[in-house]
Design a protein around this motif. Structure first.
Motif, PDB file in Angstrom:
ATOM      1  N   GLN A  84       0.832  -1.191   0.000  1.00 51.99           N
ATOM      2  CA  GLN A  84       0.000   0.000   0.000  1.00 51.99           C
ATOM      3  C   GLN A  84       0.870   1.244   0.000  1.00 51.99           C
ATOM      4  OE1 GLN A  84      -3.138   2.419   2.792  1.00 51.99           O
ATOM      5  NE2 GLN A  84      -2.088   0.688   3.618  1.00 51.99           N
ATOM      6  N   ASN A  85       1.952   1.163   0.767  1.00 49.98           N
ATOM      7  CA  ASN A  85       2.828   2.301   0.877  1.00 49.98           C
ATOM      8  C   ASN A  85       3.490   2.639  -0.463  1.00 49.98           C
ATOM      9  OD1 ASN A  85       3.746   3.978   3.230  1.00 49.98           O
ATOM     10  ND2 ASN A  85       5.628   3.601   2.132  1.00 49.98           N
ATOM     11  N   THR A  86       3.836   1.598  -1.223  1.00 46.87           N
ATOM     12  CA  THR A  86       4.442   1.867  -2.529  1.00 46.87           C
ATOM     13  C   THR A  86       3.428   2.558  -3.435  1.00 46.87           C
ATOM     14  OG1 THR A  86       3.809  -0.284  -3.396  1.00 46.87           O
ATOM     15  CG2 THR A  86       5.972  -0.130  -2.369  1.00 46.87           C
ATOM     16  N   ALA A  87       2.166   2.147  -3.315  1.00 47.45           N
ATOM     17  CA  ALA A  87       1.133   2.792  -4.135  1.00 47.45           C
ATOM     18  C   ALA A  87       1.003   4.256  -3.734  1.00 47.45           C
ATOM     19  CB  ALA A  87      -0.198   2.075  -3.968  1.00 47.45           C
ATOM     20  N   LYS A  88       1.142   4.502  -2.444  1.00 44.65           N
ATOM     21  CA  LYS A  88       0.988   5.868  -1.952  1.00 44.65           C
ATOM     22  C   LYS A  88       2.086   6.778  -2.486  1.00 44.65           C
ATOM     23  CE  LYS A  88      -0.316   5.341   2.192  1.00 44.65           C
ATOM     24  NZ  LYS A  88       0.069   5.093   3.558  1.00 44.65           N
ATOM     25  N   ILE A  89       3.313   6.261  -2.488  1.00 48.91           N
ATOM     26  CA  ILE A  89       4.424   7.061  -3.006  1.00 48.91           C
ATOM     27  C   ILE A  89       4.239   7.268  -4.518  1.00 48.91           C
ATOM     28  CG2 ILE A  89       6.937   7.124  -3.344  1.00 48.91           C
ATOM     29  CD1 ILE A  89       6.073   7.608  -0.453  1.00 48.91           C
ATOM     30  N   ARG A  90       3.751   6.247  -5.197  1.00 50.39           N
ATOM     31  CA  ARG A  90       3.482   6.391  -6.636  1.00 50.39           C
ATOM     32  C   ARG A  90       2.409   7.457  -6.878  1.00 50.39           C
ATOM     33  NH1 ARG A  90       3.393   0.413  -9.452  1.00 50.39           N
ATOM     34  NH2 ARG A  90       5.646   0.240  -9.639  1.00 50.39           N
ATOM     35  N   PHE A  91       1.420   7.467  -5.992  1.00 53.57           N
ATOM     36  CA  PHE A  91       0.361   8.461  -6.114  1.00 53.57           C
ATOM     37  C   PHE A  91       0.940   9.869  -5.942  1.00 53.57           C
ATOM     38  CE2 PHE A  91      -2.631  11.202  -3.806  1.00 53.57           C
ATOM     39  CZ  PHE A  91      -3.661  11.278  -4.722  1.00 53.57           C
ATOM     40  N   MET A  92       1.804  10.018  -4.925  1.00 54.79           N
ATOM     41  CA  MET A  92       2.424  11.336  -4.707  1.00 54.79           C
ATOM     42  C   MET A  92       3.266  11.722  -5.902  1.00 54.79           C
ATOM     43  SD  MET A  92       3.669  11.042  -0.800  1.00 54.79           S
ATOM     44  CE  MET A  92       2.514  10.709   0.510  1.00 54.79           C
ATOM     45  N   GLY A  93       4.000  10.742  -6.437  1.00 52.54           N
ATOM     46  CA  GLY A  93       4.821  11.001  -7.612  1.00 52.54           C
ATOM     47  C   GLY A  93       3.957  11.493  -8.759  1.00 52.54           C
ATOM     48  N   ALA A  94       2.821  10.822  -8.971  1.00 50.25           N
ATOM     49  CA  ALA A  94       1.924  11.203 -10.056  1.00 50.25           C
ATOM     50  C   ALA A  94       1.403  12.622  -9.844  1.00 50.25           C
ATOM     51  CB  ALA A  94       0.763  10.217 -10.140  1.00 50.25           C
ATOM     52  N   GLN A  95       1.115  12.968  -8.598  1.00 54.58           N
ATOM     53  CA  GLN A  95       0.603  14.301  -8.300  1.00 54.58           C
ATOM     54  C   GLN A  95       1.670  15.368  -8.546  1.00 54.58           C
ATOM     55  OE1 GLN A  95      -2.664  15.150  -6.888  1.00 54.58           O
ATOM     56  NE2 GLN A  95      -3.055  13.123  -7.718  1.00 54.58           N
ATOM     57  N   GLU A  96       2.936  14.979  -8.286  1.00 54.89           N
ATOM     58  CA  GLU A  96       4.029  15.937  -8.491  1.00 54.89           C
ATOM     59  C   GLU A  96       4.385  16.043  -9.965  1.00 54.89           C
ATOM     60  OE1 GLU A  96       5.628  17.864  -6.377  1.00 54.89           O
ATOM     61  OE2 GLU A  96       5.005  17.124  -4.416  1.00 54.89           O
ATOM     62  N   GLY A  97       3.944  15.065 -10.757  1.00 51.82           N
ATOM     63  CA  GLY A  97       4.229  15.084 -12.189  1.00 51.82           C
ATOM     64  C   GLY A  97       5.340  14.153 -12.591  1.00 51.82           C
ATOM     65  N   GLY A  98       5.527  13.059 -11.884  1.00 51.86           N
ATOM     66  CA  GLY A  98       6.534  12.056 -12.254  1.00 51.86           C
ATOM     67  C   GLY A  98       7.355  11.647 -11.053  1.00 51.86           C
ATOM     68  N   MET A  99       7.794  10.388 -11.058  1.00 50.35           N
ATOM     69  CA  MET A  99       8.515   9.879  -9.897  1.00 50.35           C
ATOM     70  C   MET A  99       9.821  10.639  -9.677  1.00 50.35           C
ATOM     71  SD  MET A  99       6.469   7.804  -8.647  1.00 50.35           S
ATOM     72  CE  MET A  99       7.281   6.906  -7.328  1.00 50.35           C
ATOM     73  N   ASP A 100      10.428  11.120 -10.765  1.00 52.41           N
ATOM     74  CA  ASP A 100      11.713  11.826 -10.601  1.00 52.41           C
ATOM     75  C   ASP A 100      11.530  13.163  -9.888  1.00 52.41           C
ATOM     76  OD1 ASP A 100      10.196  12.287 -12.906  1.00 52.41           O
ATOM     77  OD2 ASP A 100      11.834  13.398 -13.850  1.00 52.41           O
ATOM     78  N   LYS A 101      10.305  13.662  -9.889  1.00 52.76           N
ATOM     79  CA  LYS A 101      10.042  14.943  -9.223  1.00 52.76           C
ATOM     80  C   LYS A 101      10.040  14.804  -7.705  1.00 52.76           C
ATOM     81  CE  LYS A 101       9.331  17.578 -12.860  1.00 52.76           C
ATOM     82  NZ  LYS A 101       8.306  17.120 -13.783  1.00 52.76           N
ATOM     83  N   LEU A 102      10.037  13.558  -7.231  1.00 52.16           N
ATOM     84  CA  LEU A 102      10.022  13.356  -5.780  1.00 52.16           C
ATOM     85  C   LEU A 102      11.386  13.658  -5.163  1.00 52.16           C
ATOM     86  CD1 LEU A 102       7.945  10.090  -5.248  1.00 52.16           C
ATOM     87  CD2 LEU A 102       7.344  12.386  -4.506  1.00 52.16           C
ATOM     88  N   LYS A 103      12.406  13.706  -6.019  1.00 45.82           N
ATOM     89  CA  LYS A 103      13.763  13.945  -5.522  1.00 45.82           C
ATOM     90  C   LYS A 103      13.823  15.245  -4.711  1.00 45.82           C
ATOM     91  CE  LYS A 103      18.360  13.063  -7.294  1.00 45.82           C
ATOM     92  NZ  LYS A 103      18.429  11.647  -6.925  1.00 45.82           N
ATOM     93  N   GLY A 104      14.382  15.140  -3.514  1.00 45.23           N
ATOM     94  CA  GLY A 104      14.552  16.338  -2.691  1.00 45.23           C
ATOM     95  C   GLY A 104      13.321  16.744  -1.919  1.00 45.23           C
ATOM     96  N   LYS A 105      12.212  16.041  -2.161  1.00 48.64           N
ATOM     97  CA  LYS A 105      10.995  16.372  -1.425  1.00 48.64           C
ATOM     98  C   LYS A 105      11.089  15.835   0.007  1.00 48.64           C
ATOM     99  CE  LYS A 105       8.186  18.236  -4.599  1.00 48.64           C
ATOM    100  NZ  LYS A 105       9.132  19.159  -5.206  1.00 48.64           N
ATOM    101  N   LYS A 106      10.316  16.459   0.882  1.00 52.91           N
ATOM    102  CA  LYS A 106      10.339  16.032   2.281  1.00 52.91           C
ATOM    103  C   LYS A 106       8.987  15.424   2.650  1.00 52.91           C
ATOM    104  CE  LYS A 106      11.915  20.084   3.187  1.00 52.91           C
ATOM    105  NZ  LYS A 106      12.387  21.347   3.754  1.00 52.91           N
TER     106      LYS A 106
END
Lengths: 438, 354
Positions: free
Chosen positions: A155-177
């Motif tokens: 479930q947690n992996t899905a959640k991070i994927r969801f956040m990535g999608a909201q940010e506009g791509g998994m690479d956009k998660l870099k540096g996020k807190k």
């Protein structure tokens, strides 16, 4: 003298009460289901819906189909107050009742841990749908434990994927807190390792904030998240009264509710309604749909509530927790149906249900036939995989109801499975068990 | 008529100092022991042993521990659950760290670790009294809970913070079945109860009671206050520690720090208050009352399951439990042990009450 009479009466009650419960009882031709839930205590909002919903479904099966393949279902309630020792007490009291338990729902992660070894010994499958000991997904080490649908790590992996999608791509998660606010319990702590692993992989930073049970006092935590850490996202891993408290604190410190993603135990009406306007915009995960439009819930209304036999007030029927109870009851009943197909149309026992569960498949056609399309996601189990890894969906609280966002999000099995296997292997080593080969 | 001590003469110091001076009591206790050791495992069902007798016996130890501190030394403590947790987690760390350590020694060491922790948190008792002391021991509770959840070392870095007890064996004999576990727990209860009973009759116990009744006067007659109070904390914590270790190893099997939450501390405190302050026997009564009563109420309510909604029934159980506690405290504020004593005195006169 009056006192002595009272004492005698109490003793007599004890003497009468005990034998009734303790005899290993013969089966009376029905399939016995134990409904242990918590109608009291800080988590009663969830517990009453789980217990009531499951009974409603079993009653509906008896009324509509005359049970499962003609075998009527019977049940007993057992109050646990969400306390581990009471869960163990319920398990012990009913494990031999009426022919024995065919399966057991602890309805608490801590309780799942507590009965794990006992159930293994008694050959009773422990079913934890959407909660409970994640590494038990490795069926080789835990043959009698079924953490079905989607475990916490997946479930947690899905959640991070969801956040990535909201940010506009998994690479956009870099540096996020990301802040992980969790209830300090077995349930709350389970996702810490997988989050740390994901932080490494995607380059975001994660900070864990423990909230002591039951979680009413979170002032310091939210101040720190909003002012000091300035988190981009918050994962809310709460349960019961902790959730509305968290949302209210978030509002107080001005943290955007649209950036808080709750787990599915933080995503029901009971979690947001008490928070009032503070909950508007809050997002949570879900493994099931909700509402009363599903044919199966319509059947429950027709066969149970219209006859005045319902366990709950009608207005709770469309809620998330109720739908979840339906999912649990449907899967339990279907597991018994499968076991009957393998061993004959009679009340089945734990050992038989375990074998049926290892071949269990909830195909899309089957879901449709059950009238639960959109309520239960399709999944299948095997001897090796006791989870199924079903997809997760996200919902947002808007204008007084949960609105689904986007489509079902697939979980990252490739990442979670090796972690599960490593953790299960460590358990096997500690207990000097030899895993089955399959 | 039956319960009369006439004709029983004490002709030696040993007889005068006996734990049970009346012959009938000795016979009763002996019969009770035989029943507990030999009859119970045969007659009583596995469910009752595992779910009623085990928690009763284990919590009795904790209640005795708290009673020594509160009932005999007059120091109120809310740290019972924390000390149980310290005992449980020390026993777990010892068992996983030194697998060859005999389990009895392991438990005693765990008890000693708890005693040291208890003494540390007992230090403020020298300056603080009454309810204020309760608050400082509350700090002990939260500190211990926080420490165990915060540092993964205590749970061997288990991701969920749950520990599961390694299998028990005593001098090479595996303690596996319910009956064996029951005997194991019973043995601890007997040894610790006898020890406690003798401790409170010795000079140590008298010093505790002197401090309880008036510590200034006790100091004047030469009772070392520091030593006495800290000893009370140490012994009390030792008992709680053993109870905690047994809770994990013999009863539940797996445990998270939340099993020893504040409710547990209150539960043990209520056992002591309802059972009777300053009575070892009372600790057993209190434990029996608190552990078994909710289960009996549940079982007695079972036939009504169909008619009353589940949530009403569950709450009703709590209400009845609360009413019974209030009732017993009004009828006999000194606890069930005092009731027992009154019963005994009446029995001596029976059937001629005047």
């Amino acid at each position: 003298m009056a006192l002595r009479k009272l004492a005698t009466a109490l003793l007599a009650a004890a003497a009468l009460g005990l034998p009734g419960a303790v005899q290993a009882q013969q089966n009376d031709g029905t399939q016995f289901m134990l409904v242990n839930a918590y109608w009291t205590g800080p988590f009663a909002a969830g517990g009453s819906a789980f217990g009531g919903g499951m009974i409603d479904y079993y009653r509906m099966l008896n009324e509509r189909d005359g049970g499962i393949n003609g075998v009527k279902l019977s049940w007993e309630k057992c109050e646990t107050q969400y306390q581990n020792d009471r869960i163990v007490e319920c398990y012990e009291r009913f494990k031999g009742h009426n022919g024995g338990l065919a399966l057991f729902h602890p309805m608490s992660t801590g309780g799942a841990y507590a009965v794990l070894e006992r159930a293994q010994k008694d050959l009773i499958p422990v079913i934890t749908i959407g909660y409970g000991r994640t590494d038990a997904s490795d069926g080789r080490v835990f043959p009698y434990k079924f953490p079905m649908l989607t475990n916490y790590w997946s479930q947690n992996t899905a959640k991070i994927r969801f956040m990535g999608a909201q940010e506009g791509g998994m690479d956009k998660l870099k540096g996020k807190k990301i802040a992980n606010v969790y209830l300090e319990s077995a349930y709350g702590k389970e996702t810490i390792p997988v989050l740390d692993e994901q932080a490494k992989r995607y380059g975001f930073s994660v900070q864990h904030f423990a909230v002591a049970a039951p979680g009413l006092d979170q002032k310091a935590v939210w101040l720190q998240i909003a002012r000091q850490l300035r988190a981009d996202w918050v994962i809310l891993r709460g349960w019961g009264v902790m959730n509305p408290a968290a949302l209210k604190e978030a509002e107080r410190v001005g943290f955007a509710r649209e950036k808080i993603v709750g787990v599915w135990w933080s995503g029901s009406e009971e979690d947001v309604v008490p928070a009032g306007d503070a909950a508007e915009g809050y997002i949570s995960a879900a493994f099931n749909g909700s509402g009363t439009h599903f044919p199966v819930i319509q059947d429950v209304i027709k066969h149970v509530y219209d006859k005045g036999n319902g366990e709950l007030p009608r207005e709770r029927l469309g809620q998330v927790f109720y739908a979840r109870a339906m999912v649990w009851a449907i899967i339990s009943a279907e597991a018994i149906r499968d076991a009957q197909a393998m061993f004959g149309k009679r009340p089945v026992v734990g050992k038989e249900v375990q074998q049926a569960l290892e071949k269990f498949a909830m195909t899309p056609e089957r879901v449709k036939k059950l009238g639960a399309e959109g309520l239960v996601p399709p999944f299948s189990l095997s001897c090796k995989d006791h989870e199924g890894g079903a997809a997760v969906r996200f919902q947002q609280w808007k204008g007084g109801k949960w609105v689904p966002i986007g489509d079902w999000v697939a979980v990252d099995k490739d990442m979670v499975r090796p972690m599960i296997e490593a953790s299960a292997a460590a358990y096997a080593k500690e207990k000097s068990l030899t895993p089955r080969s399959c | 008529m039956i319960y009369r001590e006439s004709g029983q003469f004490k002709t030696s110091y040993a007889a005068d100092q006996a734990m049970f001076p009346i012959r009938q009591d000795r016979i009763f206790i002996a019969l009770l022991l035989v029943a507990a050791v030999a009859v119970v495992p045969v007659v009583v069902s596995e469910y009752a042993i595992r779910s009623i007798l085990m928690p009763f016996l284990i919590l009795s130890i904790a209640a005795i521990g708290l009673n020594l501190l509160l009932g005999y030394c007059g120091l109120i403590s809310l740290g019972t659950a924390a000390f149980m947790a310290v005992g449980a987690f020390s026993a777990y760390k010892l068992a996983t760290g030194i697998p060859d350590l005999p389990i009895v020694l392991n438990f005693i060491l765990a008890g000693l670790v708890t005693a040291v922790v208890g003494m540390a948190f007992g230090l403020p008792s020298l300056r603080i009294k009454g309810f204020y002391l309760a608050v400082t021991t509350l700090a002990a509770h939260f500190f211990v809970e926080w420490t165990i959840t915060k540092f993964g070392w205590f749970t061997n870095y288990s991701p969920s913070g749950v520990i599961s007890a390694p299998p028990l064996d005593v001098f090479g004999i595996a303690i596996d079945s319910t009956t064996e576990k029951y005997w194991f727990v019973l043995a601890w209860v007997l040894v610790l109860a006898v020890l406690a009973k003798n401790l409170v009759r010795s000079s140590v116990g008298r010093a505790w009671m002197a401090v309880r009744d008036m510590d200034v006067a006790a100091a004047v007659i030469g009772v070392p206050i520091l030593k006495t109070k800290l000893l009370a904390f140490a012994v009390s914590s030792f008992y709680c520690g053993i109870a905690g270790a047994l809770y994990v190893f013999a009863y539940i099997g797996t445990v998270e720090p939340q099993a020893f939450d504040l409710n547990r501390a209150f539960q043990v405190l209520f056992m002591v208050i309802i059972g009777g302050l300053g009575s070892i026997l009372g600790s057993f009564f209190g434990a029996a009352f608190i552990v078994t009563l909710p289960i009996f109420i549940t079982l007695a309510a079972a036939p009504f399951g169909g008619q009353i909604p589940a949530e009403v029934l569950s709450n009703l159980e709590l209400i009845i439990f609360g009413i019974l506690i209030v009732f017993f405290l009004i009828v006999e504020p000194l606890g069930l042990a005092r009731l027992w004593q009154i019963g005994k005195e009446k029995l001596r006169l029976w059937p001629f009450p005047h």
